[in-house]
Design an enzyme around this catalytic site. Structure first.
Site, mmCIF file in Angstrom:
data_model
loop_
_atom_site.group_PDB
_atom_site.id
_atom_site.type_symbol
_atom_site.label_atom_id
_atom_site.label_comp_id
_atom_site.label_asym_id
_atom_site.label_seq_id
_atom_site.Cartn_x
_atom_site.Cartn_y
_atom_site.Cartn_z
ATOM 1 N N HIS A 21 35.081 10.413 27.654
ATOM 2 C CA HIS A 21 34.295 11.220 28.601
ATOM 3 C C HIS A 21 32.875 10.225 28.804
ATOM 4 O O HIS A 21 32.465 9.243 27.395
ATOM 5 C CB HIS A 21 34.178 12.538 28.023
ATOM 6 N N ASP A 68 30.687 11.099 25.007
ATOM 7 C CA ASP A 68 31.775 10.564 24.254
ATOM 8 C C ASP A 68 30.994 8.656 23.767
ATOM 9 O O ASP A 68 30.679 8.373 22.895
ATOM 10 C CB ASP A 68 33.471 10.352 24.615
HETATM 11 C C1 XLS Z 1 41.032 19.482 25.916
HETATM 12 C C2 XLS Z 1 41.288 18.490 27.307
HETATM 13 C C3 XLS Z 1 40.358 17.507 27.332
HETATM 14 C C4 XLS Z 1 40.858 16.290 27.564
HETATM 15 C C5 XLS Z 1 39.610 15.640 28.906
HETATM 16 O O1 XLS Z 1 41.362 20.631 26.032
HETATM 17 O O2 XLS Z 1 43.096 18.291 26.509
HETATM 18 O O3 XLS Z 1 40.173 16.968 25.994
HETATM 19 O O4 XLS Z 1 42.362 15.624 27.776
HETATM 20 O O5 XLS Z 1 39.007 16.529 29.138
#
Ligand code: XLS
Ligand code: NI
Ligand code: NI
Length: 436
Positions: A100, A103
Site C-alpha cells: 500500500h 506502507d
Molecule cells: C484486508 C485486506 C488487505 C488487502 C490490501 O483485509 O486483505 O490487506 O489485501 O488492501
C-alpha cells in the site's frame, strides 16, 4: 546492514529435513506439469505485515520490533524497511512484493509531502529491484486507515475526500507502473456501510464505479498493461462491504462495464468470512474468466474475523492449486497477506511463517498435479453431466430447445429415473488417498 544474520539462504532440503530454516517441499526448479514450481507459484511478501505489523491488537500494543534499527515514522526507517525487505525476500527466494502507498513511507498531513516521499522511496526500491531481480506483484492505495476515510473513499459522502482518494490512487498507480507491477488492487474496506439509515447505496456504488473507471483510464494512459483487481471481503472493518464476495464483485463490474479491465484477487480468509470455502471463491472467479491473483493466508474457523494466518492447511492449499491449475494459472501471484501470531515475535518467526506458507502451497501444487494426473475426479464430473452430451440434453445445451418442447419430452416419458449419484464420499476417499 544485515538484519537477518542467522540465515544466509533458505534452501530446499527435502521432506525429511529437521532444519527449521529449510524448505521441505518448495523446490523452485522442480518441474510440475511442464512448468517450474517458481513459475506456478509467484510468491509475494506483503509489505504491511512483514515489514510493518508488530502484533498490536485491541487489547495490547505490539510485541515485535520492526524498527530495523532506526526511528519509526522517518524516511530513514522507510529505507531500512526496504533494505530489510529485500534481504528477507532474497534469503527466502521470494520474487515479488505487494504494497500500500502508506506502507512505504510515513504519511504526512499534506499529500504533497507524502507524494514527494513516495517518489524518493520508489526510486530506492527500483534500484533494489534492478539489483536483485525482485519485482512488484501489485500495488494499492490505503483508503481505509486515515480518519478522513471514515465514511469510505469511493463511497464517501464528501466530494473533497473523494478527490483525496483519487489522488492516492493516481500516485499508487504511478508507483506500481514504475516498479513494473503485474496488477493493481482495490480492497474496499470502508466501501460499505454501518447502517442503511444514513446510506445512499445507489450513489455510493455509482461513485465507486466512477472512481474505478477513472483509475482504469489513467492507468492505461500511463502504460499500465496489467490487471486491476477487486479483493472481495464481506465485512470488517464495515458491517457490510459492497464487494461481499466474488459473485457480487463480478456482478458489479459487469453492471458498470469494468469487467474487461478487472479480475478478482481472492483471499482465503475473506472467502470463509463470506461463508464460502476458498475453493468456491476461486471457482466462481475462474468460471467467469476473472481469476487474477490470490492473497494466500488462512482464517480460523473458531474466530469470526480476518486473522490473516500463514496458511498451513494442505487440504485447502491442494484444492486451491487444483482450481489454479485447472484455470491455466494466474496472471497475478500468491501474496502472503499473513502475519505472525502475536507471541511469535522474533525475526526467525517471520522466516518460519513464510517457510510454512511456501511449503504448504508447494505441497498443495504437488498434490493438485497428482489429482489432475490421476484423472478420476475430472472423469467423474464429466460422466455426471454426460446426459447433456446427446439427445435432448445436447439440444438444451446448444440453446435450441424451447420450454414447450422439453415439457412435451417429459410428458412423453411420463416418469423419470433418479439422476446419477453424486458420490461425494467416494470422491473424498480419492482426495485422502492422494494426500496421504
Ligand atoms: C484486508 C485486506 C488487505 C488487502 C490490501 O483485509 O486483505 O490487506 O489485501 O488492501
Ligand atoms: Ni488481502
Ligand atoms: Ni484480509
Amino acid at each position: 546492514m544485515e538484519y537477518f544474520k542467522f540465515i544466509d539462504k533458505v534452501k530446499y532440503e527435502g521432506k525429511d529435513s529437521k532444519n527449521p530454516m529449510s524448505f521441505r517441499y518448495y523446490d523452485k526448479d522442480r518441474v510440475i506439469m511442464g512448468k517450474k514450481m517458481s513459475e506456478h507459484l509467484p510468491f509475494a511478501m506483503a509489505w504491511w505485515h512483514t515489514l510493518g505489523a508488530c502484533g498490536a491488537d485491541m487489547f495490547g500494543s505490539g510485541t515485535a520490533d520492526k524498527s530495523f534499527g532506526s526511528e519509526e515514522k522517518t524516511m530513514a526507517h522507510a529505507r531500512a524497511k526496504v533494505d530489510a525487505g529485500f534481504e528477507f525476500m532474497t534469503k527466502l527466494g521470494i520474487e515479488y512484493f505487494c504494497f500500500h502507498d502508506v506502507d512505504l513511507v510515513p504519511e504526512s498531513e499534506d499529500i504533497n509531502i507524502t507524494n514527494k516521499r513516495l517518489d524518493e522511496i520508489s526510486d530506492y526500491i527500483l534500484e533494489k529491484c534492478k539489483e536483485t531481480g525482485i519485482k512488484c506483484l501489485w500495488g494499492t492505495a490505503n483508503m481505509f486507515g486515515n480518519p478522513k476515510f471514515m465514511n469510505g473513499a469511493g463511497s464517501t459522502n464528501s466530494a473533497e475526500v473523494y478527490c483525496f482518494a483519487a489522488a492516492q490512487i493516481k500516485k499508487a498507480l504511478d508507483i506500481t507502473v514504475k516498479l513494473g507491477g503485474r496488477g493493481y488492487v482495490f480492497w474496499g474496506g470502508r466501501e460499505g456501510y454501518e447502517t442503511l439509515l444514513n446510506t445512499d447505496v445507489k450513489l455510493e456504488q455509482e461513485n465507486i464505479a466512477r472512481l474505478m473507471r477513472m483509475a482504469v483510464d489513467y492507468g492505461r494512459k500511463i502504460g499500465f498493461k496489467g490487471d486491476f483487481y477487486i479483493e472481495p471481503k464481506p465485512r470488517e472493518p464495515m458491517k457490510h462491504q459492497y464487494d461481499f464476495d466474488a459473485a457480487t464483485a463480478i456482478g458489479f463490474l459487469r453492471r458498470y462495464g469494468l469487467d474487461k479491465d478487472f479480475k478478482m484477487n481472492i483471499e482465503a480468509n475473506h472467502a470463509t468470512l463470506a461463508g464460502h470455502t476458498f475453493q468456491h471463491e476461486l471457482r466462481i472467479s475462474a468460471v467467469n474468466g476473472m481469476l487474477g491473483s490470490i492473497d494466500a493466508n488462512q482464517g480460523d474457523t473458531l474466530l469470526g474475523w480476518d486473522t490473516d494466518e500463514f496458511p498451513f492447511d494442505v487440504y485447502e492449499a491442494t484444492m486451491c492449486m487444483y482450481e489454479v491449475l485447472n484455470a491455466g494459472g494466474l496472471t497475478g501471484g500468491f501474496n502472503f497477506d499473513a502475519k505472525n501470531r502475536r507471541p511469535s515475535n522474533t525475526y526467525e518467526d517471520m522466516f518460519y511463517g513464510h517457510i510454512l506458507a511456501m511449503d504448504t502451497f508447494a505441497l498443495g501444487l504437488i498434490k493438485a498435479a497428482e489429482l489432475i494426473e490421476d484423472g478420476r475426479l475430472a472423469k467423474f464430473v464429466k460422466e455426471k453431466y454426460s446426459s447433456f452430451n446427446e439427445g435432448i440434453g445436447k439440444k438444451i445445451v446448444s440453446g435450441e430447445a424451447t420450454l414447450e418442447e422439453l415439457s412435451d419430452y417429459a410428458c412423453k416419458v411420463g416418469k423419470t429415473e433418479m439422476p446419477m449419484s453424486g458420490r461425494q464420499e467416494y470422491l473424498e476417499t480419492i482426495i485422502n488417498q492422494i494426500l496421504f
